[in-house]
Design a protein around this motif. Structure first.
Motif, short mmCIF file in Angstrom:
data_model
loop_
_atom_site.label_atom_id
_atom_site.label_comp_id
_atom_site.label_asym_id
_atom_site.label_seq_id
_atom_site.Cartn_x
_atom_site.Cartn_y
_atom_site.Cartn_z
N ASN A 248 -3.17 11.76 8.57
CA ASN A 248 -2.51 12.13 7.31
C ASN A 248 -3.36 11.81 6.09
O ASN A 248 -2.83 11.64 4.98
CB ASN A 248 -1.13 11.44 7.19
CG ASN A 248 -0.16 11.93 8.24
OD1 ASN A 248 -0.28 13.06 8.72
ND2 ASN A 248 0.79 11.11 8.62
N ILE A 288 10.28 9.62 9.32
CA ILE A 288 8.88 9.30 9.64
C ILE A 288 8.02 9.37 8.38
O ILE A 288 7.86 10.44 7.80
CB ILE A 288 8.32 10.31 10.67
CG1 ILE A 288 9.26 10.41 11.89
CG2 ILE A 288 6.91 9.92 11.08
CD1 ILE A 288 8.90 11.54 12.84
N PRO A 289 7.47 8.23 7.94
CA PRO A 289 6.61 8.29 6.75
C PRO A 289 5.47 9.29 6.98
O PRO A 289 4.83 9.26 8.03
CB PRO A 289 6.09 6.86 6.62
CG PRO A 289 7.13 6.02 7.30
CD PRO A 289 7.63 6.87 8.44
N ALA A 290 5.25 10.18 6.03
CA ALA A 290 4.29 11.27 6.22
C ALA A 290 2.93 10.97 5.62
O ALA A 290 2.03 11.80 5.66
CB ALA A 290 4.85 12.56 5.61
N GLY A 291 2.77 9.76 5.07
CA GLY A 291 1.51 9.45 4.41
C GLY A 291 0.50 8.81 5.35
O GLY A 291 0.69 8.78 6.57
N GLU A 292 -0.58 8.30 4.76
CA GLU A 292 -1.69 7.75 5.54
C GLU A 292 -1.24 6.68 6.52
O GLU A 292 -0.53 5.74 6.15
CB GLU A 292 -2.72 7.11 4.60
CG GLU A 292 -3.43 8.09 3.72
CD GLU A 292 -4.08 7.33 2.57
OE1 GLU A 292 -5.21 6.85 2.73
OE2 GLU A 292 -3.45 7.21 1.49
N LEU A 297 4.91 1.99 3.52
CA LEU A 297 5.64 3.11 2.93
C LEU A 297 5.59 3.05 1.41
O LEU A 297 5.41 4.07 0.74
CB LEU A 297 7.09 3.08 3.44
CG LEU A 297 8.02 4.18 2.93
CD1 LEU A 297 7.46 5.56 3.19
CD2 LEU A 297 9.40 4.03 3.58
N GLN A 300 2.32 4.41 0.26
CA GLN A 300 2.30 5.86 0.39
C GLN A 300 3.02 6.51 -0.79
O GLN A 300 2.60 7.54 -1.31
CB GLN A 300 2.97 6.31 1.69
CG GLN A 300 2.23 5.87 2.95
CD GLN A 300 2.93 6.36 4.23
OE1 GLN A 300 3.90 7.11 4.17
NE2 GLN A 300 2.43 5.94 5.37
N GLY B 227 3.72 12.00 -0.56
CA GLY B 227 2.94 11.04 0.21
C GLY B 227 3.77 10.37 1.28
O GLY B 227 3.24 9.98 2.32
N SER B 228 5.08 10.24 1.06
CA SER B 228 5.89 9.57 2.07
C SER B 228 6.82 10.52 2.81
O SER B 228 7.14 10.30 3.96
CB SER B 228 6.71 8.45 1.42
OG SER B 228 7.65 9.00 0.52
N ASP B 361 11.04 14.42 12.72
CA ASP B 361 12.18 14.39 11.81
C ASP B 361 12.38 15.70 11.06
O ASP B 361 13.18 15.78 10.14
CB ASP B 361 12.06 13.22 10.82
CG ASP B 361 10.76 13.24 10.02
OD1 ASP B 361 9.87 14.08 10.34
OD2 ASP B 361 10.63 12.43 9.09
#
Lengths: 464, 464
Positions: A248, A288-292, A297, A300, B227-228, B361
């Motif tokens: 990500n 689900i955190p979508a960042g790096e 969190l 992010q 980002g998240s 998700d």
């Protein structure tokens, strides 16, 4: 200011709250959508309405033309005491998709949130009309109860924040002397959570680009040309689809150059705040955190740079099917930037990345919407401690100093053009749906927001 | 039929051509866009108009209801001679983007092409109203000059070809006995080039899917959630952007299963036709074949399977900028299929491919617009040789037997439901802009198309 005076002001605020609400509603009813030229007259109407409202405090107020939507400028100066420049904006985001609103976006109401909270629902309820009015109403209460404001105030409310303040910044530059003050108060940020006040001490920057890829000189039939003629949506999706790696991270070369990790003490503080997906993502239906990968969190969401495609379109998007290969396809792509990233460099890196991936017989055009660097505020500025204490007193909970994932580009512009630092206090919540359908502002945010500013104004009067 | 009779018919066609044109224009003026429910009444009006026109030949003709737009059925049967089922469609594609049309799409005119050709410009000028009327006008001339048609004809004109004939196919199935004939004549294909007639002997199939990816339960502010929170456009572009490998082959597992190379003799013939990018792509502003590396351009365009995203949309697509992370993003994705590919299997493979790439998700929904297999016609059917000779005589150039990249799913349906082979003759050109703004039909295609059918009808009368 005596404590008794402050208490009288706070009491008046509570007593007069229904009228405060009605004044906010009058402003919310005006469709001041700055992005859409069709609403230019509504923007003007909002400026005029707000100028009249501020003038009703006994403050000399004017609607001032800019090259775009006008600004509202009000001056309440006695001299010999602290002087704040209050900034906010009366323009709002577009309202589409309109069909997802439960009620018309410009017919404000107070209603019940699913969890029982009272909420004000309307476009702009929070961002930024509701927030602006917390300050205006606090001033009104001071004026009403004591006959004057605790500090000198210059009101400066713009109408193009949602479209990048392109004409507002030159307006400030052209009128620098007028806007001299000790520092800026900005009311366009949020609380840590529903019960915990916050002062925002860093803001991400924003680079917002538009990309248009053209292949054939006209729309084609996919039966005749499918397989032999390049489809611009194929080019566009291939490029945009490659912007993130499996961790990500953004793949544009040089994107992370200059980006620093948080200082260990701040990181430790943020870790303690323990922002979980359950708290932050579950309310929006995600988990689900979508960042790096490997980042908290909260990092992010606020201290790491990001990329989002904010809009994409091409080909046939109506009902049913059409076997077309479109001539062109477009996307709006934005980057939230952090300290150390230069918007101009990121823009060049992004454009180079895209251009290098355009087939030889296709072409690409770029458009720019905004480019603002991140801002890190001075944690040691004197008014900050005073405001922090005032907020803590109002909310009965320690004020959090936090980083914001959002951008308020004007904060950097105030520093650059006027040399002024900003103090960012606001009462928004993560579930306010700003920029989305069914925008709301908690009734409590509005009422305690007014009370908070009343306390902060008193506290700032003591800061030398 | 004597040669003298045929010559009289051809002479009459030329003499009456202005009236033929006016009759076509009357049909072109009707906005029979089948994809858009707003035009349902126009579709009905087109059916009624066409039924009246065919009835004016002295043919018993009715507008017949289906579960969708109605069909037109006309019967001219004397018995004891060859019996053809003529198929075409009166419905047309949507006209957007309307601003790219040089004149209103439903106000047909004859005008000059840049290179001096006379052209008929209107939505449907070629596809398929112009083509249908070449046959109707040829019949009219035969009837006028000789009092009868050379063969028995059942006219069957549908109103849902552009939207997948979903209700028309059940209509045929429910009325099989009525539509018995020796074979089908279809006028919905093109010439090899402006001077070279063609009969189409293979057609690609079409699988048309719609994909909707949903991430958060509402639109989000990219400052707060960037980002998240997962952005569905990111998911969608990553999936669509991965559909092609570096050799321009489609990456869906199993996609090429069952796809055969052309027989060496056909490949040799096609090589001789020497279709160059200069000829085929330059007129549309392109120069680089976008299909599988190592394949002839003509293979890419007609005998190889393809994938095209026909439409994509998500987020803010208006003027200016909006820092939104949308809740969902969608695309219309279609595949041109060739012999050996099963649409149901390809659909499953595509859906599996997409579903496997949806974050835990997020969710995906699929919609289907059409699924038709490719068709390979019988090169040895008897009427083919007769029609080929008649076309060669009219155009003074050897008729090409070619594969078409496009799909006419009904051809497979005729085989399946009625057991009938089809003979595909048409007068479209690659630059007709079908499905695009400024659709046109060469005036010469229309006039010599009528004359071609007059000759073909005479020739088919001799086929036992």
């Amino acid at each position: 200011m005596s404590n008794a005076q402050l208490q009288s002001v706070l009491d008046h605020i509570d007593k007069d709250f229904d009228n405060s609400l009605e004044r906010l509603f009058s402003l919310l009813r005006i469709k001041s959508i700055s992005a859409d030229p069709a609403f230019a007259e509504d923007c003007k109407a909002a400026a005029e309405h707000l100028a009249k409202d501020i003038a009703s405090l006994g403050v000399a107020t004017e609607v001032r033309p800019t090259a775009g939507h006008p600004a509202v400028v009000g001056k309440a100066k006695a001299g010999g005491r602290p002087h704040v420049l209050f900034y906010g904006h009366y323009d709002v985001q577009p309202v589409d998709p309109l069909d997802l609103w439960h009620r018309p976006p410009f017919e404000p109401v107070v209603t019940d949130h699913a969890d029982g909270r009272k909420i004000i629902v309307a476009r702009g309820a929070e961002d930024d009309k509701g927030q602006v009015m917390t300050f205006v109403e606090a001033c009104r209460a001071w004026k009403k109860v004591t006959g004057s404001l605790p500090v000198d105030v210059t009101f400066l409310i713009e109408g193009e924040e949602e479209v990048g303040s392109k004409n507002f910044v030159p307006f400030i530059e052209a009128n620098k002397d007028e806007f001299k003050a000790d520092y800026v108060l900005v009311c366009d940020t949020g609380m840590w959570d529903r019960n915990t006040p916050a002062i925002t001490t860093s803001l991400r920057g924003l680079l917002y680009e538009e990309v248009k890829i053209t292949a054939a000189n006209r729309d084609l039939h996919s039966g005749v040309f499918g397989g032999s003629a390049m489809n611009p949506i194929r080019v566009l999706t291939k490029i945009l689809g490659s912007l993130f790696d499996d961790d990500n991270r953004i793949t544009i070369p040089g994107f992370y150059d200059g980006v620093k990790d948080l200082p260990p003490d701040i990181l430790a503080q943020w870790k303690n705040l323990n922002l979980t997906p359950e708290m932050f993502l579950k309310p929006i239906g995600l988990s689900i955190p979508a960042g790096e990968k490997g980042r908290l969190l909260i990092e992010q969401a606020s201290s790491r740079p990001t990329c989002d495609v904010n809009g994409i379109w091409g080909g046939y998007i109506g009902e049913g099917s059409k076997t077309v290969i479109p001539s062109h396809a477009s996307a709006k792509v934005s980057f939230r930037l952090v300290e150390g990233q230069d918007p101009a460099k990121i823009r060049k890196a992004f454009r180079d990345y895209v251009s290098a991936r355009i087939p030889g017989d296709c072409k690409v055009e770029f458009g720019d919407h905004s480019a603002a660097p991140a801002v890190a505020l001075d944690w040691n500025m004197k008014p900050l401690a005073a405001a922090k204490k005032a907020l803590t007193e109002e909310w009965g909970k320690e004020t959090v100093l936090m980083g914001s994932g959002a951008s308020i580009p004007i904060v950097a512009d105030f520093k650059r053009t006027l040399g002024l630092d900003s103090l960012l206090v606001g009462f928004g919540l993560d579930d306010d749906n700003i920029h989305s359908p069914n925008e709301k502002y908690d009734l409590r945010s509005f009422q305690k927001g007014i009370r908070s500013w009343a306390r902060i104004l008193a506290a700032l009067a003591e800061v030398k």
